[in-house]
Design an enzyme around this catalytic site. Structure first.
Site, PDB file in Angstrom:
ATOM      1  CG  ASP A   1       9.196-170.484 -61.113  1.00  0.00           C
ATOM      2  OD1 ASP A   1       8.375-170.135 -61.972  1.00  0.00           O
ATOM      3  OD2 ASP A   1      10.008-169.699 -60.594  1.00  0.00           O
TER       4      ASP A   1
ATOM      5  CB  SER B   1      11.172-159.808 -64.773  1.00  0.00           C
ATOM      6  OG  SER B   1      10.165-160.142 -63.852  1.00  0.00           O
TER       7      SER B   1
ATOM      8  NE  ARG C   1       3.770-166.264 -57.282  1.00  0.00           N
ATOM      9  CZ  ARG C   1       4.948-165.793 -57.697  1.00  0.00           C
ATOM     10  NH1 ARG C   1       4.988-165.014 -58.778  1.00  0.00           N
ATOM     11  NH2 ARG C   1       6.059-166.086 -57.066  1.00  0.00           N
TER      12      ARG C   1
ATOM     13  CG  HIS D   1      13.188-163.724 -62.044  1.00  0.00           C
ATOM     14  ND1 HIS D   1      12.049-163.906 -61.299  1.00  0.00           N
ATOM     15  CD2 HIS D   1      12.985-162.541 -62.721  1.00  0.00           C
ATOM     16  CE1 HIS D   1      11.216-162.887 -61.496  1.00  0.00           C
ATOM     17  NE2 HIS D   1      11.761-162.044 -62.357  1.00  0.00           N
TER      18      HIS D   1
END
Ligand code: CMX
Length: 434
Positions: free
Chosen positions: A372, A240, A326, A270
């Site tokens: 994710d 991105s 993350r 992604h």
């Protein structure tokens, strides 16, 4: 001039001169070699772009201007429960300096001031079926604002190159200000029958977005601050960010460049992986007939997924070779704010089960969870069960990094991006010659 813009201008001009000198005097310095494996393997690791806002280390993870996620949490101005505000991260990425709470509050107000959504955005979105994928609606919503681009207008009027960054700054600030409004509008029309909620300008950026989505829960506001901060940037080479940079290098304006990047984010390898992860977990729960699967049951289901020729969503990474910080930040959040959740316990069990299985395949370079793997379970916990919307949240956050980087690119006079491609005959010739 706004304080942030002035600060940026001072720094950017000095760096522009410095890099011009380096390019002129030391431009032939060799910094790397490219292998055929890289040519055939998605250009992994090839150094070919400048990205000021963050840097990704394979083992340590993301650093925003040198600061890790725990350091960002400690240093940046935060909400009442201590989660960092993404306004502060944007300031940090643009200037390299940690802002004060007053500077962050001023930025919040500036974005409220700029959040004026052209009517055609709503008209355009309303013309589409409400079940159009939210990421498609998001890019169309962004494109519906493009006619407002300051850069495009000023370029057509003869904007000199030295002022590109100024117009890109204006577009980027407007776009960031508007995104949560457009994104919340999409959520409410797609999933809440079009019952829209007015913004509350007494709130910070994240809390106001949460409010427009339909939640004024203090913990959810904190989650949104953390979420919008940790998804904001992951250096320049990810699909991105790279897309935004590539399209921006043609002097397409930030609306065009950012919407292109969002189309890259919408791919399942992604950003769409956050939707895929939670779908996969619920399919597993359905298939096993229990909300509290054992590690053995999870292992069997993982094997079944692999046997079907699919990837395990939320695991693996093109750069990282350790658990994604993350992921860890979201786990810490869940440990602090969410006491009992079978779903989140399942996410943690998956974390125990999946890496050894992926390692056993002998080809997966990184068996660890990425960002994710955790985000969907937290959103479900706070009542947001519309999986197809999750990548839009990622997209709102990604704007901070890629647009800050875009302002830098134009200030540093970065040229049209144009790497070299080769044919398979050329590849075969290299091997033959060797
Ligand atoms: N499950 C099963 N197989 C996997 C895998 C996973 N989670 N991750 C990698 N592999 C496989 C690859 O498909 C590849 O197989 P083939 O050689 O048969 O084609 C092999 O392992 C080598 O891949 P790699 O070099 O380790 O990984 P890449 O850099 O090519 O790809 C990524 C990285 C993220 C696309 C990949 O790990 C993946 O598909 N993960 C699942 C999707 C996902 O979670 N994406 C989100 C990433 C974070 C984000 O951008 O938001």
């Amino acid at each position: 001039m706004e304080a942030l813009k002035q600060k940026f201008a001072d720094k950017a001009l000095a760096l522009y001169q410095e890099l011009r000198t380096i390019a002129k005097e030391k431009g032939s310095t060799k910094v790397d070699e490219v292998t055929l494996g890289q040519v055939l393997g998605g250009a992994r690791g090839i150094k070919m772009m400048l990205w000021e806002t963050s840097q990704l280390d394979a083992t340590k993870g993301i650093r925003f201007r040198g600061y890790s996620i725990p350091e960002v949490k400690e240093k940046l101005p935060s909400g009442p429960q201590g989660e960092p505000k993404p306004e502060g991260l944007f300031w940090l990425m643009l200037t390299g300096e940690v802002p004060t709470a007053e500077q962050v509050d001023a930025l919040t107000q500036e974005w409220h001031r700029r959040a004026d959504i052209p009517q055609q955005v709503y008209t355009t979105l309303d013309s589409m079926p409400a079940d159009t994928h939210p990421m498609t609606q998001f890019t169309i919503g962004i494109m519906a604002m493009q006619s407002d681009s300051v850069f495009s207008r000023r370029y057509a009027e003869g904007l000199p190159k030295s002022e590109y960054w100024d117009a890109v700054y204006e577009d980027s600030m407007n776009l960031i200000a508007r995104l949560p409004h457009v994104a919340a509008y999409i959520y409410r029309r797609a999933f809440k029958g079009g019952a829209h909620i007015e913004p509350d300008t007494s709130l910070d950026y994240s809390a106001n977005y949460a409010h427009m989505l339909g939640s004024d829960d203090e913990d959810f506001r904190s989650l949104m601050r953390l979420y919008l901060t940790i998804h904001a940037d992951h250096e320049g080479g990810n699909a991105s960010a790279h897309t935004v940079s590539l399209v921006g290098s043609t002097l397409s304006d930030p609306y065009l460049a950012f919407s292109a990047g969002m189309n890259a984010l919408a791919g399942p390898l992604h950003g769409l992986a956050n939707q895929e992860v939670i779908k996969w977990i619920f399919e597993m729960i359905d298939s096993l007939g229990t909300e509290t699967p054992t590690e053995e049951q999870i292992a069997d289901y993982v094997q079944q997924t692999l046997d079907e020729g699919k990837v395990i969503p939320g695991y693996g990474h093109a750069v990282l070779r350790e658990p994604d910080p993350r992921f860890t930040a979201q786990r810490r959040f869940a440990e602090q704010y969410v006491k009992d959740s079978d779903l989140i316990t399942t996410v943690w069990k998956i974390f125990d089960v999946v890496p050894p299985i992926l390692q056993g395949l002998g080809k997966v370079k990184n068996p660890w969870p990425n960002v994710d793997a955790h985000s969907g379970a937290l959103l479900v916990h706070y009542g947001f069960r519309e999986f197809s919307y999750y990548t839009v949240l990622f997209g709102v956050s990604r704007a901070f990094g890629v647009l800050a980087a875009g302002i830098w690119s134009r200030a540093l006079g970065m040229p049209l991006e144009r790497p070299k491609s080769v044919t398979s005959d050329w590849v075969k010739a290299q091997v033959k010659d060797n």
